[in-house]
Design a protein around this motif. Structure first.
Motif, short mmCIF file in Angstrom:
data_model
loop_
_atom_site.label_atom_id
_atom_site.label_comp_id
_atom_site.label_asym_id
_atom_site.label_seq_id
_atom_site.Cartn_x
_atom_site.Cartn_y
_atom_site.Cartn_z
N ALA A 1 93.76 37.54 72.86
CA ALA A 1 93.11 36.72 71.84
C ALA A 1 92.32 35.62 72.52
N LYS A 2 91.24 35.20 71.89
CA LYS A 2 90.50 34.05 72.39
C LYS A 2 91.21 32.81 71.86
N ALA B 1 91.11 29.66 70.21
CA ALA B 1 90.18 28.85 69.42
C ALA B 1 90.31 27.38 69.79
N ASP C 1 92.17 34.51 67.02
CA ASP C 1 90.88 35.12 67.35
C ASP C 1 91.16 36.39 68.16
#
Ligand SMILES: [Cu+2]
Length: 164
Positions: free
Chosen positions: A93-94, A96, A117
């Motif tokens: 996941a990025k 955020a 994300d």
């Protein structure tokens, strides 16, 4: 005339490579080990991201990377579950908001994958098995987690940085 056209095409090609260098950059290969100290070891419940390095060092399961950075472009995560007895997975996941806890479902003891994300994953992988996840990644801070119930809170996560 023909050679003039060829020269123009060559210049256009060179300009294209200058503008899109990531298009010709080799993929970054990241060896990922999903490890644990055995199913009979008590799992901590307070080591979710962003636990301190000192606390995180006490984790009894984790995600070990051959490198924790890559240049922007194709990144290939080659994942092996080295556990003897436990299924693991790797969700990318990025982040955020780097430094802030991920949205967590404390009833099911998992991260809400629809509230992060989410980038992709190697799904539930049996002990001794392997899988690969490959994707073009933009610059930023990422986190890799195992989202099997309780594993993330037990410290099974690591961060990953993609640079320009
Ligand atoms: Cu796990």
């Amino acid at each position: 005339m023909q050679s003039a056209i060829r020269q123009v095409l060559a210049i256009v090609a060179i300009l294209g490579l200058a503008v899109f260098p990531s298009a010709v950059r080799a993929a970054t290969v990241v060896q990922v080990e999903l490890w644990d100290r055995g199913a009979d070891v008590q799992m901590p419940t307070d080591l979710a991201y962003p636990a301190t390095d000192a606390a995180h060092a006490n984790a009894i399961m984790g995600i070990k990377l051959s490198t924790d950075t890559a240049r922007a472009g194709i990144v290939s995560f080659q994942v092996t579950n080295t556990s003897k007895d436990t299924i693991h997975e790797m969700v990318v996941a990025k982040l955020a908001k780097p430094g802030e806890a991920l949205p967590y479902n404390s009833k099911d003891n998992v991260v809400f994958e629809d509230k992060i994300d989410y980038v992709g994953e190697v799904e539930e992988t049996d002990p001794g098995k392997a899988g690969t996840f490959t994707k073009a990644l933009a610059p930023g801070q990422y986190i890799l987690i195992c989202n099997i119930a309780g594993h993330y809170a037990a410290g099974m996560w690591t961060t990953f940085t993609v640079t320009k």
